[in-house]
Design a protein around this motif. Structure first.
Motif, PDB file in Angstrom:
ATOM      1  N   ILE A 301       0.842  -1.204   0.000  1.00  0.00           N
ATOM      2  CA  ILE A 301       0.000   0.000   0.000  1.00  0.00           C
ATOM      3  C   ILE A 301       0.873   1.249   0.000  1.00  0.00           C
ATOM      4  O   ILE A 301       0.688   2.170  -0.797  1.00  0.00           O
ATOM      5  N   GLU A 302       1.845   1.277   0.916  1.00  0.00           N
ATOM      6  CA  GLU A 302       2.704   2.449   1.051  1.00  0.00           C
ATOM      7  C   GLU A 302       3.739   2.551  -0.059  1.00  0.00           C
ATOM      8  O   GLU A 302       4.091   3.659  -0.490  1.00  0.00           O
ATOM      9  N   ASN A 303       4.222   1.410  -0.545  1.00  0.00           N
ATOM     10  CA  ASN A 303       5.328   1.425  -1.503  1.00  0.00           C
ATOM     11  C   ASN A 303       4.889   1.382  -2.963  1.00  0.00           C
ATOM     12  O   ASN A 303       5.674   1.749  -3.844  1.00  0.00           O
ATOM     13  N   THR A 304       3.674   0.908  -3.223  1.00  0.00           N
ATOM     14  CA  THR A 304       3.223   0.778  -4.609  1.00  0.00           C
ATOM     15  C   THR A 304       1.915   1.503  -4.870  1.00  0.00           C
ATOM     16  O   THR A 304       1.825   2.352  -5.760  1.00  0.00           O
ATOM     17  N   VAL A 305       0.881   1.164  -4.085  1.00  0.00           N
ATOM     18  CA  VAL A 305      -0.462   1.686  -4.355  1.00  0.00           C
ATOM     19  C   VAL A 305      -0.522   3.206  -4.212  1.00  0.00           C
ATOM     20  O   VAL A 305      -0.914   3.921  -5.147  1.00  0.00           O
ATOM     21  N   VAL A 306      -0.131   3.704  -3.048  1.00  0.00           N
ATOM     22  CA  VAL A 306      -0.214   5.150  -2.810  1.00  0.00           C
ATOM     23  C   VAL A 306       0.680   5.936  -3.763  1.00  0.00           C
ATOM     24  O   VAL A 306       0.241   6.956  -4.321  1.00  0.00           O
ATOM     25  N   PRO A 307       1.943   5.523  -4.009  1.00  0.00           N
ATOM     26  CA  PRO A 307       2.754   6.268  -4.983  1.00  0.00           C
ATOM     27  C   PRO A 307       2.136   6.326  -6.380  1.00  0.00           C
ATOM     28  O   PRO A 307       2.250   7.353  -7.066  1.00  0.00           O
ATOM     29  N   GLU A 308       1.471   5.223  -6.804  1.00  0.00           N
ATOM     30  CA  GLU A 308       0.831   5.238  -8.121  1.00  0.00           C
ATOM     31  C   GLU A 308      -0.304   6.259  -8.157  1.00  0.00           C
ATOM     32  O   GLU A 308      -0.440   7.018  -9.121  1.00  0.00           O
ATOM     33  N   VAL A 309      -1.126   6.279  -7.106  1.00  0.00           N
ATOM     34  CA  VAL A 309      -2.238   7.238  -7.057  1.00  0.00           C
ATOM     35  C   VAL A 309      -1.703   8.659  -6.922  1.00  0.00           C
ATOM     36  O   VAL A 309      -2.209   9.596  -7.558  1.00  0.00           O
ATOM     37  N   LYS A 310      -0.675   8.813  -6.113  1.00  0.00           N
ATOM     38  CA  LYS A 310      -0.075  10.145  -5.937  1.00  0.00           C
ATOM     39  C   LYS A 310       0.485  10.666  -7.253  1.00  0.00           C
ATOM     40  O   LYS A 310       0.334  11.849  -7.576  1.00  0.00           O
ATOM     41  N   GLU A 311       1.122   9.799  -8.013  1.00  0.00           N
ATOM     42  CA  GLU A 311       1.635  10.202  -9.327  1.00  0.00           C
ATOM     43  C   GLU A 311       0.494  10.609 -10.242  1.00  0.00           C
ATOM     44  O   GLU A 311       0.613  11.569 -11.017  1.00  0.00           O
ATOM     45  N   GLY A 312      -0.626   9.890 -10.158  1.00  0.00           N
ATOM     46  CA  GLY A 312      -1.799  10.250 -10.952  1.00  0.00           C
ATOM     47  C   GLY A 312      -2.357  11.595 -10.549  1.00  0.00           C
ATOM     48  O   GLY A 312      -2.759  12.399 -11.404  1.00  0.00           O
ATOM     49  N   ILE A 313      -2.369  11.879  -9.250  1.00  0.00           N
ATOM     50  CA  ILE A 313      -2.869  13.170  -8.761  1.00  0.00           C
ATOM     51  C   ILE A 313      -1.964  14.302  -9.231  1.00  0.00           C
ATOM     52  O   ILE A 313      -2.445  15.372  -9.653  1.00  0.00           O
ATOM     53  N   ASP A 314      -0.650  14.088  -9.156  1.00  0.00           N
ATOM     54  CA  ASP A 314       0.296  15.124  -9.603  1.00  0.00           C
ATOM     55  C   ASP A 314       0.097  15.432 -11.082  1.00  0.00           C
ATOM     56  O   ASP A 314       0.104  16.605 -11.493  1.00  0.00           O
ATOM     57  N   LEU A 315      -0.080  14.381 -11.897  1.00  0.00           N
ATOM     58  CA  LEU A 315      -0.294  14.578 -13.325  1.00  0.00           C
ATOM     59  C   LEU A 315      -1.622  15.285 -13.570  1.00  0.00           C
ATOM     60  O   LEU A 315      -1.719  16.173 -14.439  1.00  0.00           O
TER      61      LEU A 315
END
Length: 458
Positions: A301-315
């Protein structure tokens, strides 16, 4: 946040382990706590559970080459010679062997494995489809389930892989081979697989090498001559050890198979007894595997899921802000053009007209910004859904992203996804600690350390 209901899958697991495996019983409860965190973050639905990503069965895989060694072993070891033609090792399908109380064996299609989350091929058709479009619908050409009445299969799953030497290396067969190696608690590798150099054999060697530290490989050597010349046994084993060491395989147990055609009672040979001892430990291996996957799911969750969603939010924010700047720039360009044509600057600095003009601009920009936010969000959700499939995640990345589509979050910049706060981070840390405690409890079940400590003199 609302409390998540315990999934039927977890309830069944808790009933199954209630009396004989307290560690896995508690592991199922920790999985539910993890499900609650993921449910609060919008990653899974109410009836879903992260525990279904893994097989809770003890899994034993068999990998062999072109010879009949694997078929003869299966028939002799599982005592299925009495069944018509016995078991014929598959040359093109991954076959799951399951114990059944029925005297007559049955063969079921691969869809039986694909839709049942108890088995290690749950929803594998989606991964196949991703690799090769259209192949996911042909799941029955890759998988099958056979039910057999065999005491040695009770409480376990055997996965008979296609003969490596006769199977063409395709993205699907390579993926399925990797999948069973990763999900198996014990792998029986027949040495005839190394007799012929093929692309799939070379891929197999790489996969085994990457899992050598797991100590889950047994190399079975079909050497009938050793039955008549026992002194050759150690020589044959040493020869194969050197041969495999040359290709990078340095760990694993080696067992010479008995000559089953000349054995009076192949069921009770020392070699089969040795395999029985390893199979007796498979349930313990399964317990460690489940606890490892529990901790892996927590950290994922912390190492894969959240970073993927965070990257989507930044984009998403980058695209929306750029769109808003383009609209605002267009308005500024119109003002400049109007100034050059008729002169409007004096009107804009007027104490009455100026604020009205600013209010008009805000009235235009605010809904435009919100509309662009929702339009760009659709593209981001689509992108995250693709990433979810690529990463083989159960968690719905798009759903977690959409929880950020609130009025305040569309207007303001923020660095973390909705719900990803100190409270949930702390909850995951606590769950990780519980998973470590379960590993320690499992270790203690095989140890007398505490007894020695308590009985030691002061």
């Amino acid at each position: 946040m609302a409390d998540k209901t315990v999934s039927k899958y977890l309830l069944n697991l808790e009933k199954h382990f209630a009396n004989d495996n307290p560690v896995l019983l508690n592991a199922a409860k920790v999985f539910h706590e993890l499900d609650q965190v993921e449910y609060d973050l919008g990653l899974i639905e109410s009836e879903e559970t992260t525990a279904s990503k893994y097989s809770w069965w003890p899994v034993i895989s068999l990998i062999g080459g072109n010879s009949t060694a694997k078929s003869r072993f299966l028939n002799s070891y599982l005592s299925t010679d009495q069944l018509l033609s016995g078991i014929q090792a598959s040359s093109h399908k991954f076959t799951v062997l399951l114990n059944s109380n029925q005297a007559t064996p049955a063969t079921l299609p691969g869809t039986a494995l694909d839709v049942d989350h108890r088995y290690p091929f749950y929803q594998i058709s989606e991964k196949i489809e991703q690799l090769q479009e259209g192949e996911g619908r042909r799941i029955n050409s890759y998988l099958e389930l056979k039910t057999i009445n065999s005491n040695r299969l009770k409480g376990k799953l055997f996965i008979d892989a296609p003969n490596i030497s006769a199977t063409t290396a395709t993205p699907v067969t390579s993926m399925l081979t990797t999948h069973i190696l990763e999900n198996s608690d014990l792998v029986l590798v027949f040495c005839d697989v190394f007799e012929t150099s093929t692309t799939l054999m070379n891929e197999l060697v790489k996969e085994i090498t990457s899992h050598q530290d797991t100590n889950k490989f047994i190399y079975l050597i079909d050497a009938p001559e050793a039955t008549f010349y026992p002194t050759k046994s150690s020589e044959i084993i040493s020869s194969w050890q050197r041969r495999l060491a040359d290709i990078g395989l340095n760990t694993g147990q080696f067992i010479l198979l008995p000559n089953q055609e000349h054995s009076v009672n192949a069921q009770n040979t020392p070699q089969f007894t040795e395999i029985d001892l390893r199979l007796a430990n498979v349930e313990h291996d399964r317990s460690y595997r489940i606890l490892y996957t529990l901790e892996k799911s927590i950290h994922e969750i912390e190492n894969t899921v959240v970073p993927e969603v965070k990257e989507g939010i930044d984009l998403w924010k980058e695209r929306v802000n750029m769109s808003s700047l383009i609209i605002l720039g267009s308005i500024a360009a119109l003002i400049v053009f109007a100034e050059l044509q008729i002169g409007v600057l004096d009107l804009l600095i007027d104490p009455i007209i100026g604020p009205i003009a600013i209010l008009v601009i805000i009235t235009i920009m605010l809904p435009s910004h919100l509309i662009m936010s929702k339009l760009q969000a659709k593209f981001i959700v689509k992108k995250l859904n693709i990433r979810q499939k690529e990463l083989h995640l159960l968690e719905n990345l798009g759903e977690m992203f959409e929880s950020n589509l609130t009025f305040s979050r569309m207007l303001l910049n923020f660095s973390e996804p909705a719900g990803w706060n100190k409270k949930n981070k702390a909850r995951l840390t606590q769950l990780s600690d519980k998973a470590k405690d379960l590993v320690q409890a499992l270790n203690d079940s095989f140890s007398t350390y505490n007894d020695r400590k308590s009985n030691s003199p002061d």
